[in-house]
Design an enzyme around this catalytic site. Structure first.
Site: not given
Ligand code: GUN
Length: 289
Positions: A51, A95, A118
Site C-alpha cells: 500500500k 491493518q 477503509d
Molecule cells: N485486512 C484485510 N483486508 C483489509 C482491508 O481492506 N483493510 C484493513 N485495514 N485491513 C485489512
C-alpha cells in the site's frame, strides 16, 4: 471462459486516480495516506508495504506507522488521534487483524469518519446502507464491483451468492450487489448455512470470501456462473522457495472449467483492493476541501 485480469482493471483505476491527483496537486493539495501496522503478522506486513509503495509510485504522501505486537490500546488510540489531527493525512488505515489485546471496534470508531478510507467506521457503514455517495465503501467489495462492471458482467436481476459475512467483505459486498448499482438478488451464506452447495448452485454470480483455501469446488458452481475469489490463503508447499503457495477460496482449476468468468489468485481481487484504497484516499482529499 474469461480469466478476469485484476491487474489490468486496477491499472485503469490507478490511471484515473493519477489524473485526479495531478489536478489536486495543481491546487496545492497532495493526498496523504497513513497506514498503521500493529505487530508482525507476515501477510499484514506484505499488504501494508504494498500500500505504501503504491502511494509512492503515484506521488501520494504516505506515512507508515509500525507499532510493536505488545502495543496497548492507548498506544494505538494515540496514533489515531495524532493522524486525525494531521492536515497532511486524508486517509487512515489500521491493518486488520490487530493483535488480540487490541479492541479493533474501538480503534475503528476512533478514526475520523472523514478519514476512514477503509469504510469500516459505523458512519460509513450507515452511509453504504443508505447509499449516500459521500461515504467510503470498503476497498475489497468496491474492487469486486468494479471488476464485474469492467468485465461487462450484468448484475442486474442476477442471483448473487456471497459466501462470508465479514464486515470487511461479505456484508458490504451484499449491500453493494443489492443496491441501485448492483440490482442483484442477494443471498449471504456463511458457516451455519444449511446445504451451502445447493445455495451456491443457484448463483449466477458467486463471491467467495470465506478465508478457507479452495473451499468452493466445482460441484458447488452452476455451469456458466461468474466466480469472484476474494480469498488469499497461504498453503504449505515445500516445493516452493518460500515454503508456501497462495491459494484462493476457490478450487481454481476445476471451477474455471465450469464457469463463464473467474478471478485468479493472485492477480484478481488483490490488486483491486489497493487501487480502490488509492481511489478512496483521493476522494477523502477532495472532500477535505
Ligand atoms: N485486512 C484485510 N483486508 C483489509 C482491508 O481492506 N483493510 C484493513 N485495514 N485491513 C485489512
Amino acid at each position: 471462459m474469461i480469466k478476469i485480469d485484476g491487474k489490468q482493471v486496477a491499472a485503469k483505476v490507478l490511471e484515473e486516480a493519477k489524473t485526479a491527483i495531478s489536478e489536486l496537486k495543481a491546487q496545492g493539495l497532495t493526498p496523504g495516506l497513513a497506514v498503521v501496522l500493529i505487530g508482525e503478522d507476515p501477510a499484514s506486513k506484505v499488504y501494508v508495504n504494498s500500500k505504501v509503495k503504491k502511494c509512492a509510485e503515484l506521488g501520494l504522501h504516505s506515512e507508515k506507522i509500525v507499532l510493536p505486537s505488545d502495543a496497548s490500546q492507548q498506544d494505538v488510540l494515540d496514533v489515531v488521534k495524532r493522524l486525525n489531527e494531521d492536515a497532511q493525512i486524508h486517509g487512515i488505515l489500521v491493518q486488520s487483524p490487530p493483535p488480540p489485546q487490541i479492541d479493533e471496534d474501538a480503534i475503528v470508531r476512533a478514526i475520523d469518519p472523514r478519514k476512514d478510507v477503509d469504510g469500516f467506521h459505523p458512519e460509513n457503514v450507515a452511509k453504504l446502507a443508505l447509499e449516500d455517495p459521500t461515504g467510503y465503501v470498503p476497498c475489497t467489495p468496491a474492487g469486486c464491483m468494479r471488476l464485474l462492471k469492467d468485465t461487462g458482467i450484468e448484475t442486474s436481476g442476477a442471483e448473487a451468492v456471497v459466501i462470508g459475512r465479514s464486515m470487511i467483505v461479505g456484508k458490504p459486498m451484499a449491500l453493494l450487489l443489492m443496491g441501485k448499482e448492483g440490482n442483484a438478488t442477494v443471498t449471504v451464506a456463511h458457516s451455519r448455512t444449511k446445504d451451502l452447495a445447493e445455495v451456491c448452485r443457484r448463483a449466477d454470480i458467486i463471491i467467495a470470501a470465506i478465508g478457507k483455501a479452495e473451499f468452493v469446488t466445482a460441484d458447488m458452481v452452476k455451469e456458466g456462473a461468474v466466480v469472484i475469489d476474494v480469498g488469499i490463503n497461504r498453503v504449505e508447499d515445500s516445493s516452493r522457495e518460500k515454503g508456501y503457495r497462495l491459494a484462493g477460496d476457490v478450487a481454481y482449476e476445476e471451477v474455471a472449467a465450469k464457469c463463464s468468468a473467474i478471478t485468479p489468485v493472485p492477480g484478481g481481487v488483490g490488486p483491486m483492493t489497493i487501487a480502490m484504497l488509492i481511489q478512496n484516499t483521493v476522494k477523502a482529499a477532495k472532500q477535505s476541501i
